[in-house]
Design a protein around this motif. Sequence first.
Motif, short mmCIF file in Angstrom:
data_model
loop_
_atom_site.label_atom_id
_atom_site.label_comp_id
_atom_site.label_asym_id
_atom_site.label_seq_id
_atom_site.Cartn_x
_atom_site.Cartn_y
_atom_site.Cartn_z
N VAL A 61 0.85 -1.19 0.00
CA VAL A 61 0.00 0.00 0.00
C VAL A 61 0.89 1.23 0.00
CG1 VAL A 61 -1.81 1.29 1.20
CG2 VAL A 61 -1.84 -1.22 1.23
N HIS A 62 0.76 2.04 -1.04
CA HIS A 62 1.53 3.26 -1.18
C HIS A 62 0.61 4.46 -1.20
CE1 HIS A 62 5.29 1.11 -2.36
NE2 HIS A 62 4.44 0.25 -2.90
N ALA A 63 1.13 5.59 -0.74
CA ALA A 63 0.41 6.86 -0.84
C ALA A 63 0.79 7.55 -2.14
CB ALA A 63 0.74 7.75 0.34
N GLU A 64 -0.16 8.27 -2.74
CA GLU A 64 0.12 8.99 -3.97
C GLU A 64 1.31 9.93 -3.81
OE1 GLU A 64 -3.50 10.96 -4.92
OE2 GLU A 64 -4.35 9.23 -6.01
N THR A 65 1.46 10.53 -2.62
CA THR A 65 2.52 11.51 -2.40
C THR A 65 3.91 10.91 -2.47
OG1 THR A 65 2.16 11.17 -0.02
CG2 THR A 65 1.07 13.07 -1.04
N GLU A 66 4.03 9.60 -2.43
CA GLU A 66 5.34 8.95 -2.58
C GLU A 66 5.89 9.12 -3.99
OE1 GLU A 66 5.64 4.88 -1.28
OE2 GLU A 66 3.90 5.13 0.04
N PHE A 67 5.01 9.35 -4.96
CA PHE A 67 5.42 9.31 -6.36
C PHE A 67 5.29 10.64 -7.09
CE2 PHE A 67 3.96 4.98 -5.33
CZ PHE A 67 5.12 4.27 -5.62
N GLY A 68 4.33 11.48 -6.73
CA GLY A 68 4.19 12.72 -7.46
C GLY A 68 2.86 13.40 -7.20
N ARG A 69 2.63 14.45 -7.97
CA ARG A 69 1.46 15.29 -7.73
C ARG A 69 0.29 14.98 -8.66
NH1 ARG A 69 4.59 20.72 -8.79
NH2 ARG A 69 5.36 19.29 -10.40
N ASN A 70 0.56 14.33 -9.78
CA ASN A 70 -0.52 14.04 -10.71
C ASN A 70 -0.40 12.60 -11.21
OD1 ASN A 70 1.30 13.97 -13.04
ND2 ASN A 70 1.36 16.21 -12.86
N ARG A 71 -1.40 12.15 -11.97
CA ARG A 71 -1.46 10.75 -12.38
C ARG A 71 -0.24 10.33 -13.20
NH1 ARG A 71 -6.07 8.01 -12.23
NH2 ARG A 71 -6.10 8.94 -10.17
N LEU A 72 0.21 11.18 -14.12
CA LEU A 72 1.36 10.83 -14.95
C LEU A 72 2.63 10.68 -14.11
CD1 LEU A 72 2.49 10.30 -17.76
CD2 LEU A 72 2.88 12.76 -17.99
N GLU A 73 2.84 11.59 -13.17
CA GLU A 73 4.01 11.49 -12.29
C GLU A 73 3.95 10.23 -11.44
OE1 GLU A 73 4.42 15.01 -9.97
OE2 GLU A 73 4.98 16.28 -11.67
N ILE A 74 2.76 9.90 -10.95
CA ILE A 74 2.62 8.70 -10.11
C ILE A 74 2.95 7.45 -10.91
CG2 ILE A 74 0.96 7.29 -8.85
CD1 ILE A 74 -0.47 9.96 -8.13
N LEU A 75 2.41 7.34 -12.12
CA LEU A 75 2.66 6.15 -12.93
C LEU A 75 4.11 6.09 -13.37
CD1 LEU A 75 -0.62 6.07 -15.04
CD2 LEU A 75 -0.01 4.62 -13.10
N SER A 76 4.72 7.23 -13.64
CA SER A 76 6.15 7.26 -13.97
C SER A 76 6.97 6.78 -12.78
CB SER A 76 6.58 8.68 -14.37
OG SER A 76 5.90 9.12 -15.52
N GLY A 77 6.55 7.19 -11.56
CA GLY A 77 7.24 6.75 -10.36
C GLY A 77 7.12 5.25 -10.14
N ILE A 78 5.95 4.70 -10.42
CA ILE A 78 5.76 3.24 -10.30
C ILE A 78 6.67 2.53 -11.29
CG2 ILE A 78 4.13 1.36 -10.66
CD1 ILE A 78 1.93 3.29 -9.67
#
Length: 368
Positions: A61-78
């Motif tokens: 379980v991860h928080a969105e804030t671990e990866f970025g501010r928007n959907r593209l940044e989050i998926l790039s972080g994953i």
Amino acid sequence: MHKIVRLIVASGEQCADLRYAAGFSTPDEFIYFDDGTRRGVVMSALEYGRAIHSAPRDVEVHAETEFGRNRLEILSGIASMLRSGVFLVPADFPLALADRLRENGFKVVPETGAFFPSREWKRPEEVEEIVRSQRAGEAGCRRAFAVLRETDVDRSGRLVWNGEILTSEILRGEIDVEMVRLGMLPTGTICAGGEQGAQPHNIGSGPLFADRPIVMDIFPRSARSGYWGDLTRTVVRGRASDLVKRAYDAVLAARELGKSLIAIGADPAEIHRAAAESMEKAGFHTGEGEKAAFGFFHGLGHGVGLDIHEAPRLSLRNNVPFRGGEVVTVEPGLYYPEWGGIRLEDLVWLAPSGEARCLTELEDFLEL
């Protein structure tokens, strides 16, 4: 070569695959990923606590804030965390999001088949949830039986209950309220009387009449687990005509025949064909009229689980043999615009041991 990451971005309330994979549901969208070694979810602050409490132990379980501010940044972080640039997504993955990922150098490949084929073969705990939903549906149907038994008949042949004309809408409400009390989310309950019953998915409207068949198709979904039940009964308040009695007997015999043929290695298309032929031999023919089809013109059944209609299908289009673990409906019907329809539906689990167990306990009768 990049490894493939299976990716879902959806709401668990709307996406059965996501609920199946993540082990829990939320009304809002969240992200699920699985690279074959690690699988996890990425949650908003609103849903993070629920995920920590509800997710299976092997789901990170991860928080969105671990990866970025928007959907593209989050998926790039994953993708960076998993060292991959290839996403395998369901066929209904959001097109705009897929385009944005591709524009930023990621490969997005839609799955052409089932995203989780294993959903077809139910684990024992899944069967238990389906049974709970089925029992609630049966309670709703028995409530309808009780209401119909309490009715009188006015001079026009309309059923009267509690001093007012009994309509499809009122009867449906009584069924649905009973299921809500048992933790279900009823959707589209069918109470179709007379000629309306000749249209299999006509939910029914207006007054209900004595001496005419009433098709009641009930499919409750558990608010807690998301699993569905599915059952249909057809009854007549009063006396059925000889034709309706014969049609009822033909449908009942076809349903029981279909249930008896469900076995490991059995061909679903052949089961459908056998049920259809039994009703033809009873004198009830299928064809195309000027305005509508008549007779038996739909599939014999379908899988039930986190979706109300899922694999496998009992139809002429499916020749894939049963292998054990499937939960399917068996629901033959006969439909004639001149007088209405008859449909009778039970739910069957084909256990991995090979035993075909009927999950429906609701009684069968025509007249009340």
